[in-house]
Structure formats: C-alpha cells, structure tokens
Design an enzyme around this catalytic site. Structure first.
Site, mmCIF file in Angstrom:
data_model
loop_
_atom_site.group_PDB
_atom_site.id
_atom_site.type_symbol
_atom_site.label_atom_id
_atom_site.label_comp_id
_atom_site.label_asym_id
_atom_site.label_seq_id
_atom_site.Cartn_x
_atom_site.Cartn_y
_atom_site.Cartn_z
ATOM 1 C CG HIS A 113 -0.233 -0.118 2.535
ATOM 2 N ND1 HIS A 113 -0.359 -1.202 3.365
ATOM 3 C CD2 HIS A 113 0.633 0.720 3.152
ATOM 4 C CE1 HIS A 113 0.391 -1.031 4.435
ATOM 5 N NE2 HIS A 113 1.006 0.119 4.335
HETATM 6 C C1 T46 Z 1 3.040 0.764 6.817
HETATM 7 C C2 T46 Z 1 3.794 -0.496 7.035
HETATM 8 C C3 T46 Z 1 5.267 -0.254 7.138
HETATM 9 C C4 T46 Z 1 -4.110 -0.797 13.507
HETATM 10 O O1 T46 Z 1 -5.190 -1.069 14.080
HETATM 11 N N1 T46 Z 1 -3.401 0.301 13.891
HETATM 12 C C5 T46 Z 1 -2.222 0.622 13.331
HETATM 13 O O2 T46 Z 1 -1.607 1.644 13.708
HETATM 14 C C6 T46 Z 1 -1.717 -0.198 12.277
HETATM 15 C C7 T46 Z 1 -0.383 0.143 11.608
HETATM 16 C C8 T46 Z 1 -2.440 -1.293 11.904
HETATM 17 N N2 T46 Z 1 -3.610 -1.575 12.506
HETATM 18 C C9 T46 Z 1 -4.355 -2.772 12.089
HETATM 19 C C10 T46 Z 1 -4.903 -2.702 10.676
HETATM 20 C C11 T46 Z 1 -4.870 -4.153 10.242
HETATM 21 O O3 T46 Z 1 -6.057 -4.793 10.657
HETATM 22 O O4 T46 Z 1 -3.458 -3.876 12.125
HETATM 23 C C12 T46 Z 1 -3.710 -4.755 11.052
HETATM 24 C C13 T46 Z 1 -2.449 -4.970 10.231
HETATM 25 O O5 T46 Z 1 -2.107 -3.727 9.573
HETATM 26 P P1 T46 Z 1 -1.506 -3.688 8.098
HETATM 27 O O6 T46 Z 1 -2.048 -4.796 7.302
HETATM 28 O O7 T46 Z 1 -1.710 -2.304 7.571
HETATM 29 O O8 T46 Z 1 0.050 -3.944 8.404
HETATM 30 P P2 T46 Z 1 1.260 -3.820 7.391
HETATM 31 O O9 T46 Z 1 2.435 -4.410 8.087
HETATM 32 O O10 T46 Z 1 0.913 -4.366 6.058
HETATM 33 O O11 T46 Z 1 1.494 -2.241 7.200
HETATM 34 C C14 T46 Z 1 1.965 -1.470 8.288
HETATM 35 C C15 T46 Z 1 1.253 -0.108 8.336
HETATM 36 O O12 T46 Z 1 -0.164 -0.315 8.322
HETATM 37 C C16 T46 Z 1 1.623 0.793 7.213
HETATM 38 O O13 T46 Z 1 1.217 2.105 7.538
HETATM 39 O O14 T46 Z 1 3.532 1.695 6.195
HETATM 40 O O15 T46 Z 1 3.366 -1.247 8.177
#
Ligand code: T46
Length: 139
Positions: A54
């Site tokens: 993303h």
């Molecule tokens: C990024 C990369 C480096 C939350 O509830 N709060 C939060 O602050 C974050 C970051 C995530 N979440 C929830 C949303 C999803 O249900 O945690 C779950 C996993 O998040 P996500 O799939 O977005 O995780 P990554 O590792 O793909 O991405 C993250 C960050 O979201 C993003 O901003 O730049 O790490």
C-alpha cells in the site's frame, strides 16, 4: 534535512556508548523529523510473510529494524528500490506517496515504526493501479 526525489531516505542515528553498553535516543523534530503521534511494531512474522502493499496519501513514518532484518521495497511510481534494514542505528524515513512492501523478515525481526498521525484507514491506497493513477494526477 532535504528529502531526495524518491520520497524516502535513510536516517543515521547517533549511538551513545559507555562501559555499560549502547543507547540510541530518538526525539520528535530531531532524529525523527516530525512530532510522533503513534508507534507500532511488527514482530513474530510468519515464514515468507510479505506485508505492506500500500501507499499513504499523507502519512510520514520512520521504520527502524531494532532486531533481526527485513527488506523494504519502495516504489514512487517511477523507480523501485530495495532497502535492507538490519541495524538499530538506522531509520527509514518514508514521506509522501510511496508504495511500500516488506519481505525477507528474519525469524527474530522486530520493526518499530514512528508515525506522525494516528491510524486512519482512509489514508491508505491499497491497490497498485490506483496508486499509479494517484501519483500521475499529482505530477
Ligand atoms: C506501513 C507499514 C510499514 C491498527 O489497528 N493500527 C495501526 O496503527 C496499524 C499500523 C495497523 N492496525 C491494524 C490494521 C490491520 O487490521 O493492524 C492490522 C495490520 O495492519 P496492516 O495490514 O496495515 O500492516 P502492514 O504491516 O501491512 O502495514 C503497516 C502499516 O499499516 C503501514 O502504515 O507503512 O506497516
């Protein structure tokens, strides 16, 4: 503190060392180039896990791999780079519209991320073609 054209850059942190060991201090508006509103960390990743896929419309972030290693793929719509993060004294500052992917996590990898905003799902662009359209509209 100018950002290069790609929208990301590496920050080198000062290590404070004495006979007891090492310490790194990170302050908002100093080592971290913004006021920190949120911190999250990624750990216990599954074998061959890939994360990210993303971009963010506005969010600024600094990621530090404080244990183990992982690779960030950074794509500004024109250039794609890979950055290996494997040291505590180095941060990856991502600002602007950068598509990011994370891969090659070592089993013991711990990545801490400092962000300038609270979690906001509407700031995410999760589809690569939408990301390319968004970037080209801004040029
Ligand atoms: C990024 C990369 C480096 C939350 O509830 N709060 C939060 O602050 C974050 C970051 C995530 N979440 C929830 C949303 C999803 O249900 O945690 C779950 C996993 O998040 P996500 O799939 O977005 O995780 P990554 O590792 O793909 O991405 C993250 C960050 O979201 C993003 O901003 O730049 O790490």
């Amino acid at each position: 503190m100018s950002l290069d054209k790609t929208g990301w850059r590496i920050l080198d942190f000062k290590v404070i060392q004495d006979e007891r060991g090492k310490l790194i201090a990170l302050e908002g508006q100093k080592e971290i180039p913004f006021d920190v509103k949120r911190i999250y960390y990624i750990f216990d990743t599954s074998p061959n896990a890939e994360r990210g896929f993303h971009a963010h419309k506005k969010l600024q972030q600094v990621a530090v791999c404080i244990h183990g290693s992982c690779t960030f793929v950074l794509d500004n719509g024109k250039n794609r780079s890979e950055v290996i993060m494997n040291t505590k004294d180095r941060g990856l500052y991502i600002e602007g519209i950068i598509w990011r992917e994370m891969k090659d996590f070592s089993k013991d990898a711990v990545v801490i991320v400092f962000a300038d905003e609270v979690y906001d799902e509407s700031d995410y662009i999760k589809d690569y073609q939408s990301f390319i359209s968004y970037v080209s509209r801004r040029c």
